[in-house]
Scaffold this active site. Structure first.
Site, PDB file in Angstrom:
ATOM      1  N   HIS A 145       0.854  -1.186   0.000  1.00  0.00           N
ATOM      2  CA  HIS A 145       0.000   0.000   0.000  1.00  0.00           C
ATOM      3  C   HIS A 145       0.884   1.228   0.000  1.00  0.00           C
ATOM      4  O   HIS A 145       1.851   1.303   0.733  1.00  0.00           O
ATOM      5  CB  HIS A 145      -0.943  -0.006   1.200  1.00  0.00           C
ATOM      6  CG  HIS A 145      -0.277  -0.255   2.515  1.00  0.00           C
ATOM      7  ND1 HIS A 145       0.160  -1.506   2.930  1.00  0.00           N
ATOM      8  CD2 HIS A 145       0.053   0.591   3.513  1.00  0.00           C
ATOM      9  CE1 HIS A 145       0.702  -1.413   4.129  1.00  0.00           C
ATOM     10  NE2 HIS A 145       0.656  -0.148   4.499  1.00  0.00           N
ATOM     11  N   GLN A 146       0.535   2.162  -0.859  1.00  0.00           N
ATOM     12  CA  GLN A 146       1.323   3.392  -0.973  1.00  0.00           C
ATOM     13  C   GLN A 146       0.616   4.532  -0.250  1.00  0.00           C
ATOM     14  O   GLN A 146      -0.560   4.772  -0.458  1.00  0.00           O
ATOM     15  CB  GLN A 146       1.530   3.765  -2.442  1.00  0.00           C
ATOM     16  CG  GLN A 146       2.263   5.083  -2.617  1.00  0.00           C
ATOM     17  CD  GLN A 146       2.923   5.211  -3.954  1.00  0.00           C
ATOM     18  OE1 GLN A 146       3.852   4.484  -4.281  1.00  0.00           O
ATOM     19  NE2 GLN A 146       2.426   6.105  -4.773  1.00  0.00           N
TER      20      GLN A 146
END
Ligand SMILES: [Zn+2]
Length: 185
Positions: A145-146
Site C-alpha cells: 500500500h502506498q
C-alpha cells in the site's frame, strides 16, 4: 477545506529541527499493530484488511475511488486528515511483484489522489511513499500500500491528531466524501 481540518497550534516537543521521518511513519503503524484489523498471518486469507476493504461499501470501507487494478482508501489511522492509501486489489507484498499494468495504475491513482486532495483540502505539500517490510515500518507488510499524506505547515506534531481517536470516524467520513467528490474522472 475538509471538515475537521482545523489543526492544533504548533507545539514544541524538543529542540532542534523536526525529523519528519519518525513522526510521519510511526503513528499509523502503531495503530495498526494495536488495532483490531491486524492480520493473523501473511496470506490473503489471514484477515488482510486490504483484501477485505474492496468488498465493503464506499462509506463503510472509506473507499475513495475504485480502479481496474487498484483502489484508493482513507487510512483508518491517518497521520493527517486526507491521508490516503493507494492499494492493488491483488495480495502482493513487494513493489517488484506488481505487474506493469498494476504499476501504471498505482502511479495514476497516486496522481489522481494528489489532485483530489488538493481540490478538497489545499495542502501545501505531500509525503508519498512505500514502506517495504515490517522492518521499514509497514504495519501490514503482506499487502502493498502506498501512502499519500497531505502536509500543511505546522502539522509536524501528530499527537493531537492521534489523540482525537473518538471523533476520527466522523472526520474520516467527511474526508472520504470530500475527496471522493473531488476525484478526477
Ligand atoms: Zn491482502
Amino acid at each position: 477545506m475538509l471538515a475537521g481540518m482545523t489543526r492544533e497550534p504548533e507545539q514544541q516537543t524538543g529542540g532542534g529541527e523536526p525529523d519528519g521521518y519518525q513522526r510521519l511513519w510511526t503513528p499509523h503503524r502503531m495503530a495498526y499493530i494495536q488495532g483490531e484489523g491486524k492480520p493473523t498471518g501473511p496470506g490473503a486469507g489471514d484477515g488482510c484488511p486490504f483484501c477485505a476493504i474492496p468488498g465493503q461499501g464506499d462509506e463503510e470501507g472509506l473507499v475513495v475511488a475504485r480502479g481496474e487494478l487498484v483502489y484508493a482508501v482513507l487510512n483508518l489511522y491517518p497521520y493527517n486528515s486526507g491521508h490516503l492509501l493507494t492499494v492493488p486489489y491483488r495480495h502482493v507484498a513487494d513493489y517488484t511483484d506488481l505487474t506493469v499494468p498494476e504499476t501504471a495504475e498505482l502511479a495514476e491513482f497516486t496522481r489522481r489522489a494528489m489532485r483530489a486532495i488538493r481540490a478538497a483540502a489545499a495542502p501545501q505539500g505531500f509525503n508519498i511513499g512505500l514502506n517495504q517490510g515490517a522492518v521499514a515500518g509497514a504495519g501490514i507488510a503482506a499487502h502493498l500500500h502506498q501512502h499519500v499524506v497531505p502536509r500543511w505547515g505546522g502539522d509536524a506534531n501528530f499527537m493531537p491528531v492521534v489523540g482525537r481517536t473518538k471523533v476520527l470516524p466522523q472526520l474520516l467520513a467527511d474526508s472520504r466524501a470530500a475527496i471522493a467528490a473531488a476525484w478526477p474522472a
